[in-house]
Enzyme design. Structure first.
Site: not given
Ligand code: SAM
Ligand code: SF4
Ligand code: DTB
Length: 333
Positions: A67, A71, A74, A111, A142, A202, A274
Site C-alpha cells: 500500500c 499509516c 499498518c 467485511c 461491508c 462503519c 465493535r
Molecule cells: N486501506 C484502507 C484504508 O486504510 O482506508 C482499508 C483497510 S485498513 C487496513 C482498515 C483499518 O484497519 C484502518 O483504518 C485501521 O483503523 C485498522 N488497522 C490497520 N492496522 C491496524 C493495526 N495494526 N491495529 C489495529 N487496527 C489496525
Molecule cells: Fe494502506 Fe494500511 Fe493505511 Fe489502509 S491502513 S491505507 S492498508 S497503509
C-alpha cells in the site's frame, strides 16, 4: 469530574441521541469514576439493545500489502518492512468460498478489506461482483477500500453494498503523528460521500497508539458529531507489528480501553460498538468488561486482515460462559 456530573443523566431516559458533544464533555465522561461510567454506559445500552446479543462480522483481506500510504500502525504499508507477503486482488470464487465459510461459522456480516489508498474504477467493478455474490449468500456486506469518489460510492450502492468502513483512527490533533499521506479532511470528505450515497457508515479508530485522554475524547467527539452517528463504531486496540513505526509503543492501560468503549456507547447510543482488533491480547475478563460497557459486536474468525484474531472456539466458549448470543444473519443494527 464536576463537568461530568453536569452532563444530564436521567435513568428513565438515559440515552438521548446528540450531535453537539463538546470535547470537554467527552473528557469528563472518560474521567468519571469507573463504576459510575460503566453503569451509565450499561443503562444506555439497555435502552436500545438486547444486552446479551452480539453482532458477528468476519473479515477477509481481498488485496494485501504494497500500500502506498504511510499509516504508522499498518503492516500493509509498502514503506515498512514487516515481512508480509503481498497478494493481488482475489478472484470472485476465492472471496465467495471465504464468505460461505464465514456464514457457516455464524457470521452475519462479511467485511472485505483492500490495501489501497483508493480503488481504481476497473477494480471497483470486480468488487461490485463480489458484493453481489456475498449478498446472494444471505450475508450483509461491508467493504473498506480507502478514499472514494462520488461516482464510486454510487456504484457500490447500486451493487447492493450495506456498509462502508472508513476509520477516523484518532483525534484530528494526533492524526498527523500517525499518517502524512492523506488528511483528516480527506477522511471526513469520503465519509460524507458514503453517507450521501445512502450507504451505512462503519467508522471508528485505534487506541494504544500513544495518544492522550484528550485524543481519545477528540476521536469520540468527531464520531458523535457526524451528521449521523456511524451505524458501526469499531474500536481497535493497536496490534503492534514488528517493522511498523508503532511497534514498541507503550501498552495502553486496559481499563482506559474499557472507559473509551463506555464513553462511545454513551455518546452514540444506537450504534453497534465493535470490540475490534486486539482481542487476541485481551483476557476473557477484559472482553467481558467491554461487553458490560456496551460493546455489542466483534470480528469473529481466526484472522483479521493480516494478523490473528482469537480462535473461533475460544470465542464460542467465552460466549457460552457469559450467556451471550450471536445475533443471527441479517440482524444488522
Ligand atoms: N486501506 C484502507 C484504508 O486504510 O482506508 C482499508 C483497510 S485498513 C487496513 C482498515 C483499518 O484497519 C484502518 O483504518 C485501521 O483503523 C485498522 N488497522 C490497520 N492496522 C491496524 C493495526 N495494526 N491495529 C489495529 N487496527 C489496525
Ligand atoms: Fe494502506 Fe494500511 Fe493505511 Fe489502509 S491502513 S491505507 S492498508 S497503509
Ligand atoms: C477496523 O476498524 N478494523 C478492521 C477492519 N476495520 C477492516 C481491521 C483490523 C486490522 C488489524 C491489523 C491486520 O490484521 O492487518
Amino acid at each position: 469530574m464536576q463537568q461530568a456530573e453536569r452532563i444530564p443523566f436521567n435513568l428513565a431516559d438515559p440515552a438521548p441521541v446528540r450531535h453537539d458533544w463538546q470535547q470537554s464533555e467527552a473528557e469528563a465522561l472518560l474521567a468519571l469514576p469507573f463504576i459510575d461510567l460503566v453503569h451509565r454506559a450499561q443503562a444506555v445500552h439497555r435502552a436500545h439493545f438486547d444486552p446479551n446479543e452480539i453482532q458477528i462480522s468476519s473479515l477477509l483481506s481481498i488485496k494485501t500489502g504494497a500500500c502506498a500510504e504511510d499509516c504508522a500502525y499498518c503492516p500493509q504499508s509498502a514503506r515498512y518492512d514487516t515481512g508480509l507477503p503481498r497478494q493481488e486482488l482475489l478472484s470472485l470464487e476465492e472471496v465467495l468460498e471465504a464468505a460461505r465459510r464465514a456464514k457457516a461459522q455464524g457470521a452475519g456480516r462479511f467485511c472485505m478489506g483492500a490495501a489501497w489508498r483508493s480503488p481504481k474504477d476497473r477494480d471497483l467493478e470486480r468488487i461490485c461482483r463480489m458484493i453481489e455474490g456475498v449478498k446472494a449468500l444471505g450475508l450483509e456486506t461491508c467493504v473498506t477500500l480507502g478514499m472514494l469518489t462520488e461516482t464510486q460510492t454510487r456504484r457500490l450502492k447500486e451493487a447492493g453494498l450495506d456498509y462502508y468502513n472508513h476509520n477516523l483512527d484518532t483525534s484530528e490533533a494526533f492524526y498527523p503523528k500517525i499518517i502524512s499521506t492523506r488528511t483528516y479532511q480527506d477522511r471526513l470528505a469520503t465519509l460524507e460521500r458514503v453517507r450521501a450515497a445512502g450507504l451505512k457508515v462503519c467508522c471508528g479508530g485505534i487506541l494504544g497508539m500513544g495518544e492522550s485522554d484528550a485524543d481519545r475524547a477528540g476521536l469520540l467527539t468527531q464520531l458523535a458529531n457526524l451528521p449521523e452517528h456511524p451505524h458501526s463504531v469499531p474500536i481497535n486496540l493497536l496490534v503492534q507489528v514488528q517493522g511498523t513505526p508503532l511497534a514498541g509503543t507503550e501498552k495502553l492501560d486496559p481499563l482506559v480501553f474499557v472507559r473509551t468503549v463506555a464513553a462511545a456507547r454513551i455518546m452514540m447510543p444506537r450504534s453497534r460498538v465493535r470490540l475490534s482488533a486486539g482481542r487476541r491480547e485481551m483476557s476473557d475478563e477484559l472482553q467481558a468488561l467491554c461487553f458490560l460497557a456496551g460493546a455489542n459486536s466483534i470480528f469473529y474468525g481466526e484472522r483479521l486482515l493480516t494478523t490473528d484474531n482469537p480462535e473461533a472456539e475460544r470465542d464460542r466458549s467465552l460466549f457460552r460462559r457469559l450467556g451471550l448470543r450471536m445475533a443471527g444473519p441479517l440482524a444488522g443494527d
